[in-house]
Structures are given as C-alpha cells and as structure tokens.
Write a protein that holds these residues in place. Structure first.
Motif, PDB file in Angstrom:
ATOM      1  N   VAL A  29      52.955  47.928  40.538  1.00  0.00           N
ATOM      2  CA  VAL A  29      52.284  46.627  41.494  1.00  0.00           C
ATOM      3  C   VAL A  29      52.041  45.347  40.842  1.00  0.00           C
ATOM      4  CG1 VAL A  29      50.517  46.304  43.213  1.00  0.00           C
ATOM      5  CG2 VAL A  29      51.586  48.576  43.092  1.00  0.00           C
ATOM      6  N   ALA A  30      51.393  45.648  39.653  1.00  0.00           N
ATOM      7  CA  ALA A  30      51.051  44.317  38.939  1.00  0.00           C
ATOM      8  C   ALA A  30      52.397  43.535  38.510  1.00  0.00           C
ATOM      9  CB  ALA A  30      50.379  44.613  37.589  1.00  0.00           C
ATOM     10  N   ASP A  31      53.311  44.113  37.953  1.00  0.00           N
ATOM     11  CA  ASP A  31      54.635  43.431  37.858  1.00  0.00           C
ATOM     12  C   ASP A  31      55.045  42.824  38.971  1.00  0.00           C
ATOM     13  OD1 ASP A  31      54.341  44.410  35.033  1.00  0.00           O
ATOM     14  OD2 ASP A  31      55.457  46.319  35.861  1.00  0.00           O
ATOM     15  N   ARG A  32      55.259  43.569  40.206  1.00  0.00           N
ATOM     16  CA  ARG A  32      55.890  43.165  41.341  1.00  0.00           C
ATOM     17  C   ARG A  32      55.101  41.905  41.566  1.00  0.00           C
ATOM     18  NH1 ARG A  32      55.348  46.173  45.146  1.00  0.00           N
ATOM     19  NH2 ARG A  32      54.599  48.086  44.308  1.00  0.00           N
ATOM     20  N   LEU A  33      53.859  41.622  41.746  1.00  0.00           N
ATOM     21  CA  LEU A  33      52.993  40.808  42.188  1.00  0.00           C
ATOM     22  C   LEU A  33      52.976  39.456  41.257  1.00  0.00           C
ATOM     23  CD1 LEU A  33      49.935  42.449  43.744  1.00  0.00           C
ATOM     24  CD2 LEU A  33      51.844  41.228  44.851  1.00  0.00           C
ATOM     25  N   LYS A  34      53.527  39.391  40.183  1.00  0.00           N
ATOM     26  CA  LYS A  34      53.580  38.364  39.133  1.00  0.00           C
ATOM     27  C   LYS A  34      54.101  37.111  39.826  1.00  0.00           C
ATOM     28  CE  LYS A  34      53.456  40.203  34.574  1.00  0.00           C
ATOM     29  NZ  LYS A  34      54.138  40.265  33.251  1.00  0.00           N
ATOM     30  N   SER A  35      55.167  37.127  40.747  1.00  0.00           N
ATOM     31  CA  SER A  35      56.068  36.140  41.205  1.00  0.00           C
ATOM     32  C   SER A  35      54.862  35.412  42.488  1.00  0.00           C
ATOM     33  CB  SER A  35      57.371  36.651  41.944  1.00  0.00           C
ATOM     34  OG  SER A  35      57.112  37.624  42.808  1.00  0.00           O
ATOM     35  N   ALA A  43      40.545  29.274  44.429  1.00  0.00           N
ATOM     36  CA  ALA A  43      41.468  29.927  45.558  1.00  0.00           C
ATOM     37  C   ALA A  43      40.390  31.051  46.110  1.00  0.00           C
ATOM     38  CB  ALA A  43      42.732  30.347  45.216  1.00  0.00           C
ATOM     39  N   ALA A  44      40.234  31.283  47.242  1.00  0.00           N
ATOM     40  CA  ALA A  44      39.510  32.419  47.925  1.00  0.00           C
ATOM     41  C   ALA A  44      40.188  33.852  47.641  1.00  0.00           C
ATOM     42  CB  ALA A  44      38.883  31.952  49.302  1.00  0.00           C
ATOM     43  N   LEU A  45      41.687  33.656  47.500  1.00  0.00           N
ATOM     44  CA  LEU A  45      42.243  34.933  47.539  1.00  0.00           C
ATOM     45  C   LEU A  45      43.273  34.387  46.247  1.00  0.00           C
ATOM     46  CD1 LEU A  45      43.608  37.429  48.201  1.00  0.00           C
ATOM     47  CD2 LEU A  45      44.854  36.290  49.857  1.00  0.00           C
ATOM     48  N   ALA A  46      43.017  35.121  45.183  1.00  0.00           N
ATOM     49  CA  ALA A  46      43.857  34.854  44.022  1.00  0.00           C
ATOM     50  C   ALA A  46      44.573  36.028  43.633  1.00  0.00           C
ATOM     51  CB  ALA A  46      42.943  34.419  42.688  1.00  0.00           C
ATOM     52  N   ILE A  47      45.969  35.733  43.612  1.00  0.00           N
ATOM     53  CA  ILE A  47      46.692  37.123  43.078  1.00  0.00           C
ATOM     54  C   ILE A  47      47.034  37.201  41.720  1.00  0.00           C
ATOM     55  CG2 ILE A  47      48.908  38.278  43.621  1.00  0.00           C
ATOM     56  CD1 ILE A  47      48.620  37.346  46.309  1.00  0.00           C
ATOM     57  N   ARG A  48      46.741  38.101  40.944  1.00  0.00           N
ATOM     58  CA  ARG A  48      47.208  38.026  39.554  1.00  0.00           C
ATOM     59  C   ARG A  48      46.903  36.768  38.750  1.00  0.00           C
ATOM     60  NH1 ARG A  48      48.001  40.617  36.207  1.00  0.00           N
ATOM     61  NH2 ARG A  48      50.064  41.028  35.532  1.00  0.00           N
ATOM     62  N   ILE A  64      44.623  42.469  39.638  1.00  0.00           N
ATOM     63  CA  ILE A  64      45.488  42.284  40.548  1.00  0.00           C
ATOM     64  C   ILE A  64      44.949  41.129  41.860  1.00  0.00           C
ATOM     65  CG2 ILE A  64      47.026  43.484  42.454  1.00  0.00           C
ATOM     66  CD1 ILE A  64      47.245  44.462  39.727  1.00  0.00           C
ATOM     67  N   LEU A  65      43.933  41.392  42.156  1.00  0.00           N
ATOM     68  CA  LEU A  65      43.287  40.345  43.149  1.00  0.00           C
ATOM     69  C   LEU A  65      41.935  39.719  43.006  1.00  0.00           C
ATOM     70  CD1 LEU A  65      44.071  42.183  46.520  1.00  0.00           C
ATOM     71  CD2 LEU A  65      45.124  40.209  45.760  1.00  0.00           C
ATOM     72  N   LEU A  66      41.456  38.584  42.870  1.00  0.00           N
ATOM     73  CA  LEU A  66      40.193  38.150  43.047  1.00  0.00           C
ATOM     74  C   LEU A  66      39.920  37.454  44.427  1.00  0.00           C
ATOM     75  CD1 LEU A  66      38.416  36.238  40.292  1.00  0.00           C
ATOM     76  CD2 LEU A  66      38.474  35.200  42.380  1.00  0.00           C
ATOM     77  N   LEU A  67      38.744  38.039  44.973  1.00  0.00           N
ATOM     78  CA  LEU A  67      38.411  37.716  46.216  1.00  0.00           C
ATOM     79  C   LEU A  67      37.058  36.743  46.313  1.00  0.00           C
ATOM     80  CD1 LEU A  67      39.575  41.067  47.544  1.00  0.00           C
ATOM     81  CD2 LEU A  67      40.846  38.829  47.962  1.00  0.00           C
ATOM     82  N   ARG A  68      36.930  35.864  47.163  1.00  0.00           N
ATOM     83  CA  ARG A  68      35.840  35.123  47.607  1.00  0.00           C
ATOM     84  C   ARG A  68      35.730  34.899  49.027  1.00  0.00           C
ATOM     85  NH1 ARG A  68      37.714  31.736  43.326  1.00  0.00           N
ATOM     86  NH2 ARG A  68      36.375  31.876  41.382  1.00  0.00           N
TER      87      ARG A  68
END
Length: 223
Positions: A29-35, A43-48, A64-68
């Motif tokens: 999942v971590a590899d697929r979300l790199k793009s 950002a309130a929703l930060a991916i990787r 994987i995710l950082l959420l605010r």
C-alpha cells in the motif's frame, strides 16, 4: 518459413503479458500511494508526507496518512481574529474625541493586538499539532489538550475490528468531511478522526492496510 515466425510470435506474447501482473502484485500500500504523495505541509489530509516523523515511530515504519481537522473548522476562530484586529479602529472612529485624551491609548491598543495575535496563534497550533497518523503498522492519535501536555495513543493495524464514518449535516456533505470511528480489539479505546477530509478515502486505505496485514500473516511474514 512464415509458419515458423508465427509460432515464435505466439510464444513471446504470453511471456510479456504474464510479467506485468507479477510486478504489480508485489507492491505494498505504501508503494502504491507514492504517486499520490502530498507535499503541502498544511494539508488536512496528507498522503505519504515527506519529512514527517513522530516520537514513537520505529525505524522502518512508514507514515501512510497524516490527518488534521478540515480547514473549514478553523473558520470560526479566524473570523473572531479578524474582528479583534478591526475592533480598535472601529472604536476610535466612533469615539474619537473621548479617546483622544486617553493617556495610555497606544499601550492599550498594542496590548489588544498582542492578545489577538496570541489567540490566533494558539488556535493555529492546536489545529496543526492535534493529528491522527496511520502508518503501515499502526494507528496513532496525538492530542495536545494544552501547550505543555501531550497525549499519544496507538494500536496495531491488526487489532482494528471495525471502521465507520459519520457525516451529519449539509455543510459536511457539501465539503466532504466527517468523523471516522475506529473500533479496536481488547480494552483499547475507540479512535476517532474528527472532521477529517475525504473520510471514504481514509476508510478505503485503512481497509487495504488491514488486508495487507492479514496477507502477511498468512504468508508467514512478521514485521
């Protein structure tokens, strides 16, 4: 001679089509979300996200995710701050003669602006540092009830039992944000991601991580 060349072409085609799925299957999942990596630090929703770490993070653990909370949740204190900054000018324009003789007028105005700035800065810090983090191994909730006190709680991905979302109200539906509830096994408390953007996407990524963790257990791989 033509028959020989046709036979060779038929043998090569299956080899090319079978090679691609094998490479895709090995991606995590971590590899697929790199793009989809997020570069905006606000950002309130930060991916990787890049260059983001937390105190209890392990060496090989990937965020994987950082959420605010959604940016719109800051609207209330932001408007209050604007009013606080405009208020001295409004009062001076309404009561110019009464306040012209006030000896400490400049000191009072400066003190008021400092209070307004402190109010805005404190609310910004509360929004920025109260985060929820999803890694490839666990869910982490970081709360700052006050500037001097920090509360960190976490649970492993494989202990997550149920995930649900609550999006009540027209405003939340319009701007696509809501509360994500994560129920865990045992005596661990329920985790709540409050007012996060794109809650359906958050749930989808969490479910993918859970399936990945289950597959690793089946394959006998332990992190």
């Amino acid at each position: 001679m033509p028959d020989i060349y046709v036979a060779k072409d038929k043998e090569k085609k299956p080899e090319k089509t079978l090679a691609k799925p094998k490479a895709a299957k090995g991606k995590t999942v971590a590899d697929r979300l790199k793009s989809q990596r997020t570069t905006n630090s606000l950002a309130a929703l930060a991916i990787r996200p890049r260059k983001i770490t937390f105190d209890t993070q392990e060496r090989k653990e990937k965020i994987i995710l950082l959420l605010r909370r959604h940016l719109v949740t800051n609207l209330k204190w932001f408007l209050v701050t604007i009013v606080m900054f405009l208020l001295p000018g409004i009062i001076l324009s309404v009561f110019p003669q009464e306040l012209s003789a006030f000896r400490y007028r400049s000191v009072a105005i400066l003190t008021w602006y400092l209070l307004a700035f402190s109010y805005a800065f404190q609310n910004f810090l509360y929004w920025f540092f109260n985060v929820s983090i999803v890694t490839d191994e666990r869910v982490v909730d970081i709360d700052f009830p006050s500037i001097l006190y920090r509360d960190i709680s976490s649970t492993k991905i494989d202990r997550v039992q149920d995930i649900s979302v609550k999006m009540s109200g027209f405003f939340r539906s319009l701007l696509n944000y809501g509360d994500v509830y994560i129920q865990t096994a045992g005596e661990e408390r329920e985790f709540v991601f409050e007012a996060v953007p794109q809650p359906e996407k958050v749930i989808k990524i969490l479910n993918e991580l859970i399936l990945e963790e289950e597959q690793e257990k089946i394959n006998g791989r332990v992190r």
